[in-house]
Design an enzyme around this catalytic site. Structure first.
Site, short mmCIF file in Angstrom:
data_model
loop_
_atom_site.label_atom_id
_atom_site.label_comp_id
_atom_site.label_asym_id
_atom_site.label_seq_id
_atom_site.Cartn_x
_atom_site.Cartn_y
_atom_site.Cartn_z
CE LYS A 81 -1.57 2.66 3.12
NZ LYS A 81 -1.28 3.65 2.26
CD GLU B 276 12.91 -0.11 10.01
OE1 GLU B 276 13.47 0.98 10.48
OE2 GLU B 276 13.37 -1.25 10.25
CB THR C 148 6.60 7.44 16.29
OG1 THR C 148 7.74 7.30 15.97
CG2 THR C 148 6.26 7.08 17.71
CB ALA D 211 0.86 5.59 11.71
N GLY D 212 2.69 3.94 13.70
CA GLY D 212 3.22 2.65 13.84
C GLY D 212 2.67 2.17 15.43
N GLY E 190 6.81 4.74 8.61
CA GLY E 190 5.95 5.82 8.71
C GLY E 190 6.20 6.55 9.84
P1 NAD Z 1 2.41 8.47 7.95
O1 NAD Z 1 2.46 7.28 9.23
O2 NAD Z 1 1.45 9.42 8.17
O3 NAD Z 1 1.88 7.24 6.82
C1 NAD Z 1 2.88 6.33 6.33
C2 NAD Z 1 2.29 5.33 5.64
O4 NAD Z 1 1.26 4.74 6.58
C3 NAD Z 1 1.07 6.04 4.39
O5 NAD Z 1 1.04 4.92 3.45
C4 NAD Z 1 -0.18 5.93 5.10
O6 NAD Z 1 -1.37 6.07 4.30
C5 NAD Z 1 -0.19 5.00 6.13
N1 NAD Z 1 -0.98 4.78 7.26
C6 NAD Z 1 -1.04 5.76 8.12
N2 NAD Z 1 -1.61 5.50 9.24
C7 NAD Z 1 -2.03 4.20 9.25
C8 NAD Z 1 -3.01 3.20 9.63
N3 NAD Z 1 -3.37 3.64 10.98
N4 NAD Z 1 -3.08 2.22 9.30
C9 NAD Z 1 -2.47 1.76 8.31
N5 NAD Z 1 -1.81 2.62 7.55
C10 NAD Z 1 -1.50 3.85 7.72
O7 NAD Z 1 3.84 8.94 7.51
P2 NAD Z 1 4.46 9.85 6.38
O8 NAD Z 1 3.69 11.35 6.74
O9 NAD Z 1 3.67 9.33 5.26
O10 NAD Z 1 5.77 9.54 6.39
C11 NAD Z 1 6.69 10.28 7.19
C12 NAD Z 1 7.17 9.35 8.50
O11 NAD Z 1 7.86 8.36 8.10
C13 NAD Z 1 7.98 10.32 9.28
O12 NAD Z 1 7.67 10.11 10.74
C14 NAD Z 1 9.31 9.62 8.95
O13 NAD Z 1 10.29 9.61 10.07
C15 NAD Z 1 8.62 8.13 8.78
N6 NAD Z 1 9.69 7.35 8.18
C16 NAD Z 1 10.58 6.26 8.68
C17 NAD Z 1 11.39 5.54 7.97
C18 NAD Z 1 12.48 4.56 8.70
O14 NAD Z 1 13.11 3.83 7.92
N7 NAD Z 1 12.43 4.40 10.14
C19 NAD Z 1 11.59 6.13 6.58
C20 NAD Z 1 11.05 6.79 6.12
C21 NAD Z 1 10.07 7.83 7.02
#
Ligand code: NAD
Length: 486
Positions: A176, A250, A230, A232-233, A228
């Site tokens: 996704k 991650e 923290t 959402a994680g 993504g």
């Molecule tokens: P985000 O968490 O908003 O979204 C990331 C992905 O998850 C998107 O595809 C989103 O649609 C999906 N998503 C969001 N909430 C969800 C849920 N409840 N259930 C299922 N899917 C969900 O993050 P973002 O704004 O797209 O990206 C930026 C973040 O990603 C930053 O915090 C960044 O540090 C992190 N990031 C981490 C790494 C790593 O390897 N640690 C690498 C790149 C980015």
């Protein structure tokens, strides 16, 4: 303009269940560059069914590791062949400066796949061990159907951190992509078709978080691999916990670059800049807290201010550009909000802090340096995800390590110095998953991931492959000599 009217499911372009669309804008000028269907829960059902069926027919899981490695190699060759097109597309989709799109986005994607292609060919998927009662086969089997959920900032690279070990393990995936970046994912689907990846091994359903959550909750999914934020994680980890679903998370970072007193500022500055504001500051591993000793604090702030102030801000499609736009208007509002927070907290802007002149059509913000930052301030503790740096003074190296560790995050970090042994000692003291000396680097053959709120699990290296394998122990009668299968 690239408009797709179907989703990539079961090895073919398939009609979506709904009618909503994701429209992609070029962040440098706001223009529409393409669109795709927006996936729904019903599309996730179809994609999971296709991934499950590909797993059960055995076309991938039961193929020899050598055969899997060969197809992975073909995908790699096509990535290299199309790297100019892919880099241009990612620059248009994400706003990443073209140089970074070539090396940090597409080049790195290819290198990760190349690493796993070779690892697949040589990995021991079965081993025999002599135990107390007789020989034991330790077999490493595919984890099954993987739900891959990725962010927009490095879309193909993060996808590959998940897809390459999925393919290596013999598992299958429903990917996704983030709603902001479906086009690069679909360009990659074409590559998989041409490379002869069996149908259903990779399925792609771009959508937002609600549909992402449907993937996480889906009974047909064996493992979630998420990158993504923290927040959402935490939510995804909780759902996986309830369902006893394997998951790798991650997440975010707020990494500290520690500048020791023997560092040669002129020599380190180009590398430090790229470590701090790579991808327009939209990188989880960006070194956004710059720690300098009180002895050299003013000198470091001045050098950083001059270097950041001299960065070329503008059209990401130019190789000269150092800083392009942020991904969206919403992201710019968030970054500008943090700039205001920093000012209100009493930190001092030494360069940047506003929108650059003459770039009104895109979502630009000037690269910004804050001085006089205390590590307890929000701009030092929270992930801004933009080109905003916080410089913090320390008393001695032990104090620098203490400050670096005073963070909920633990993803990455760096130390800048002449005495490498002293740097390694600092590295040993900082609680992060990755650390670099006089650079920011990722090693494909070594684990990558976070301590603390930066995540759970590791990607890359053999450790990253093992996250996509289930371990099985087969006890054999004493004296048996088994034939192993790869
Ligand atoms: P985000 O968490 O908003 O979204 C990331 C992905 O998850 C998107 O595809 C989103 O649609 C999906 N998503 C969001 N909430 C969800 C849920 N409840 N259930 C299922 N899917 C969900 O993050 P973002 O704004 O797209 O990206 C930026 C973040 O990603 C930053 O915090 C960044 O540090 C992190 N990031 C981490 C790494 C790593 O390897 N640690 C690498 C790149 C980015």
């Amino acid at each position: 303009m690239t408009d797709y009217d179907k989703l990539f499911i079961g090895g073919e372009w398939r009609q979506p269940a709904g009618t909503d669309r994701l429209v992609v804008h070029n962040p440098a000028n706001g223009e529409v560059i393409g669109s795709t269907p927006e996936g729904t829960g019903a599309d996730i059902d179809a994609a999971v069914a296709a991934a499950r069926s590909a797993l059960q027919t055995g076309a991938w899981a039961d193929a020899s590791a050598a055969d899997r490695s060969e197809i992975m190699g073909r995908i790699y060759n096509l990535i290299i062949e199309r790297s100019d097109d892919l880099a241009n597309l990612i620059t248009a989709e994400v706003g990443a400066p073209l140089l970074f799109s070539h090396f940090g986005q597409v080049g790195a994607t290819g290198m990760v796949l190349d690493y796993f292609t070779k690892l697949t060919a040589e990995f021991e998927f079965e081993q025999v061990r002599q135990d107390m009662l007789g020989p034991v086969i330790v077999r490493k089997e595919p984890v099954g159907v993987v739900g891959g959920i990725v962010p927009w900032n490095v879309p193909l690279f993060v996808m590959m951190l998940k897809l390459a070990p999925t393919l290596a393990s013999g598992s299958t995936m429903v990917l996704k992509p983030a709603p902001e970046t479906p086009l690069s994912a679909f360009a990659f689907a074409d590559i998989c078709i041409e490379a002869g990846l069996p149908p259903g091994v990779l399925n792609i359903v771009p959508a937002g978080r609600e549909v992402g959550e449907a993937l996480v909750r889906h009974d047909g999914v064996d493992k979630i691999s998420f990158t993504g934020s923290t927040d959402a994680g935490r939510k995804i980890g909780a759902i996986c916990g309830e369902n006893l679903r394997r998951c790798t998370l991650e997440l975010g970072g707020k990494s500290a670059a520690i500048i020791l007193d023997d560092a040669n500022l002129d020599a380190i500055m180009p590398e430090l800049l790229s470590a701090a504001v790579m991808n327009n500051g939209q990188a989880c591993v960006a070194q956004t807290r710059i720690l300098a000793s009180r002895n050299r604090y003013d000198e470091v702030v001045d050098a950083l201010t001059e270097a950041v102030g001299a960065m070329v801000v503008g059209d990401p499609a130019s190789f000269e550009t150092g800083v392009g736009p942020l991904i969206s208007e919403r992201q710019r509002e968030r970054v500008e909000g943090y700039i205001d927070i920093g000012k209100n907290e009493g930190a001092r802007i030494t360069t940047g802090g506003a929108r650059p002149d003459g770039l009104d059509a895109g979502w630009f913000v000037e690269p910004t340096v804050f001085a006089d930052v205390d590590n307890t301030m929000r701009i030092a503790q929270e992930e801004i995800f933009g080109p905003v740096l916080a410089t913090i003074a320390y008393d001695d190296p032990a104090d620098a390590v203490r400050i670096a560790n005073e963070s909920n995050y633990g993803l990455s970090g760096s130390v800048w110095c002449s005495d490498v042994d002293a740097g390694v000692e600092v590295a040993r003291g900082v609680r992060t998953g990755t650390y670099s000396i006089n650079s920011f680097a990722m090693a494909w053959g070594a684990p990558f991931g976070g301590f603390k709120d930066s995540g759970i699990g590791r990607e890359l290296g053999p450790e990253g492959l093992e996250e996509f394998l289930e371990f099985k122990t087969i006890n054999l009668p004493a004296g048996t000599e088994p034939t192993l299968k790869y």
